[in-house]
Design an enzyme around this catalytic site. Structure first.
Site, PDB file in Angstrom:
ATOM      1  CE1 TYR A   1       0.643   1.685   4.279  1.00 47.81           C
ATOM      2  CE2 TYR A   1       1.005  -0.681   4.418  1.00 47.81           C
ATOM      3  CZ  TYR A   1       1.154   0.599   4.944  1.00 47.81           C
ATOM      4  OH  TYR A   1       1.828   0.771   6.126  1.00 47.81           O
TER       5      TYR A   1
ATOM      6  CB  ILE B   1      -8.544   2.080   9.445  1.00 47.54           C
ATOM      7  CG1 ILE B   1      -8.035   1.968   8.002  1.00 47.54           C
ATOM      8  CG2 ILE B   1      -7.502   2.745  10.328  1.00 47.54           C
ATOM      9  CD1 ILE B   1      -7.668   3.295   7.364  1.00 47.54           C
TER      10      ILE B   1
ATOM     11  CE1 TYR C   1      -5.147   5.924  10.186  1.00 46.57           C
ATOM     12  CE2 TYR C   1      -5.107   5.106  12.439  1.00 46.57           C
ATOM     13  CZ  TYR C   1      -4.717   5.001  11.123  1.00 46.57           C
ATOM     14  OH  TYR C   1      -3.915   3.973  10.738  1.00 46.57           O
TER      15      TYR C   1
ATOM     16  CG  PHE D   1      -4.808   3.790   2.302  1.00 47.91           C
ATOM     17  CD1 PHE D   1      -5.711   4.473   3.086  1.00 47.91           C
ATOM     18  CD2 PHE D   1      -3.571   3.481   2.836  1.00 47.91           C
ATOM     19  CE1 PHE D   1      -5.403   4.845   4.383  1.00 47.91           C
ATOM     20  CE2 PHE D   1      -3.248   3.833   4.132  1.00 47.91           C
ATOM     21  CZ  PHE D   1      -4.160   4.524   4.901  1.00 47.91           C
TER      22      PHE D   1
ATOM     23  CG  PHE E   1       0.242   9.079   5.620  1.00 46.70           C
ATOM     24  CD1 PHE E   1       0.074   7.822   6.144  1.00 46.70           C
ATOM     25  CD2 PHE E   1      -0.778   9.632   4.862  1.00 46.70           C
ATOM     26  CE1 PHE E   1      -1.090   7.112   5.925  1.00 46.70           C
ATOM     27  CE2 PHE E   1      -1.953   8.930   4.643  1.00 46.70           C
ATOM     28  CZ  PHE E   1      -2.103   7.664   5.174  1.00 46.70           C
ATOM     29  CG  ASP E   2       3.274   3.832   6.336  1.00 46.93           C
ATOM     30  OD1 ASP E   2       2.597   3.012   6.964  1.00 46.93           O
ATOM     31  OD2 ASP E   2       4.495   3.696   6.129  1.00 46.93           O
TER      32      ASP E   2
END
Length: 428
Positions: free
Chosen positions: A336, A366, A398, A420, A346-347
């Site tokens: 991902y 999530i 979140y 994502f 961010f990731d």
């Protein structure tokens, strides 16, 4: 150092008849209580198993050794600051049944002001970590999910202890996938891992790196197997092509082979020793892979329209998979890339060089991921090999608490819509 504490009941099917009254609750089934303390990454820090099922959380707490290390001075030193004030004690998030102790942080029963409402929402959301850990523990180990069949209570205690140890080992191995911020600063450096870890680099550079590495290993494997690689003429020329497996083929052996199998001089020119032709063909193979990657990357980067489900989750399939869909509770692997709405990444599991392994549909990720991969509420299930972009609203991500908050700034700000790009690899 803020963790949540709660209790879970494990049904004891073969409880001795003389003990059933002591261990049976209102349901009439005897149970044994497990008290646990868990953190946000599902690590179980404390477990106390054995009290009879008739006891509530307060009675179990009176018998629990959870604060023995603190009283004896054996607990680890805790130092952190909140709003400029330094604290030296660990805190535990609890529900309303627990006593009003200074070390327990409970929710506000009837919040009036906006600040109190926000605190109550955050507290109720975060203290569910221990209940989430209970659910995942039962999902991973069916022996805990089902009633205990042993007569001996000591054996049952050993089983629950072994399952908790295995659970913590899994969490330690997969902890980097449970959070979207870097946890390497909390981990000890390993010499072997430091030598083999790939430094962070752009996606294109990583792709070239992996391509060259695969080419190298393919070449090495073919060299060890002794393959001789030839070329084939185009189908339009209707020529019969042959490949031969040989570690070394001399000219005399080639002439002998031609006389035995009636191979023409033109076909014989394709028969080469393993030490020749392999690098050229491997490079050609790598070029084909790179060309396919460029074509697929161009197809994937082309824009596609999002479809919005009633829950607010939007999805867009870039590549429809070819294999089976994931089943709830199944351990799967997926790559991902996580981005904010402004495009900031961010990731990314690609940067770590390995896919995320998690159990789908049981709350390990999530809600937007569970719904976007398994499929529900108008969202079709992803198939193995598929690539999908998810646009997840805050209530399925979140929420108002954000993620990766440190020093007043958050890696994922509160109430953020997340994007994502997910590649479903398949069953782990």
């Amino acid at each position: 150092m803020i963790r949540s504490i709660d209790c879970m009941h494990w049904e004891w099917k073969n409880c001795p008849t003389a003990w059933k009254g002591q261990y049976s609750r209102g349901s009439g089934k005897p149970t044994i209580v497990l008290e646990a303390v868990a953190s946000y990454d599902l690590w179980i820090w404390h477990a106390f198993f054995g009290p009879p099922g008739t006891l509530n959380d307060i009675n179990v707490l009176d018998r629990s050794p959870v604060f023995d290390d603190v009283i004896n001075g054996q607990a680890p030193q805790v130092t952190y600051s909140v709003n400029g004030r330094e604290y030296h004690m660990a805190y535990y998030l609890t529900d309303g049944i627990y006593p009003k102790w200074a070390t327990f942080i409970q929710s506000i029963t009837m919040p009036q002001e906006l600040k109190e409402v926000l605190f109550a929402q955050r507290q109720k959301a975060v203290r569910k970590d221990v209940e989430r850990a209970f659910g995942i523990l039962q999902a991973r180990f069916a022996i805990i999910k089902n009633p205990a069949l042993f007569w001996d209570k000591a054996k049952i205690g050993k089983i629950i202890r072994a399952c908790i140890i295995l659970h913590n080992m899994i969490v330690e191995n997969e902890r980097d996938g449970y959070t979207l911020f870097d946890v390497s600063e909390f981990q000890q450096e390993d010499e072997t891992a430091r030598m083999t870890d790939i430094p962070k680099m752009p996606i294109l550079t990583q792709t070239i790196y992996y391509l060259l590495r695969n080419i190298f290993w393919i070449e090495k494997i073919m060299s060890s197997l002794g393959f001789s690689v030839g070329t084939c003429s185009p189908p339009s020329e209707q020529r019969k092509c042959r490949s031969f497996v040989s570690s070394s083929l001399t000219k005399a052996e080639a002439i002998n082979l031609r006389s035995q199998q009636k191979v023409s001089d033109h076909e014989l020119s394709f028969v080469q020793p393993a030490s020749f032709g392999r690098r050229e063909v491997i490079i050609g193979f790598g070029f084909c892979i790179g060309l396919v990657d460029k074509v697929s990357a161009f197809a994937e980067t082309s824009s596609c329209e999002f479809s919005v489900s009633p829950s607010g989750l939007a999805f867009c399939d870039k590549v429809v998979g070819y294999g089976p869909a994931a089943v709830k509770g199944q351990l799967i692997k997926a790559h991902y890339i996580g981005k904010l709405e402004n495009g900031k990444v961010f990731d990314s599991s690609y940067n770590r060089g390995k896919p995320l392994t998690f159990r789908i549909g049981v709350g390990e990720v999530i809600k937007g991921w569970d719904q976007g991969i398994i499929g529900s509420d108008g969202v079709p299930a992803m198939l193995t090999g598929g690539k999908r972009t998810l646009k997840i609203p805050p209530e399925l991500a979140y929420g108002d608490r954000g993620a990766g908050c440190k020093g007043g700034s958050c890696l994922i700000p509160p109430a953020s819509v997340l994007l994502f790009d997910i590649e479903f690899i398949g069953k782990a």
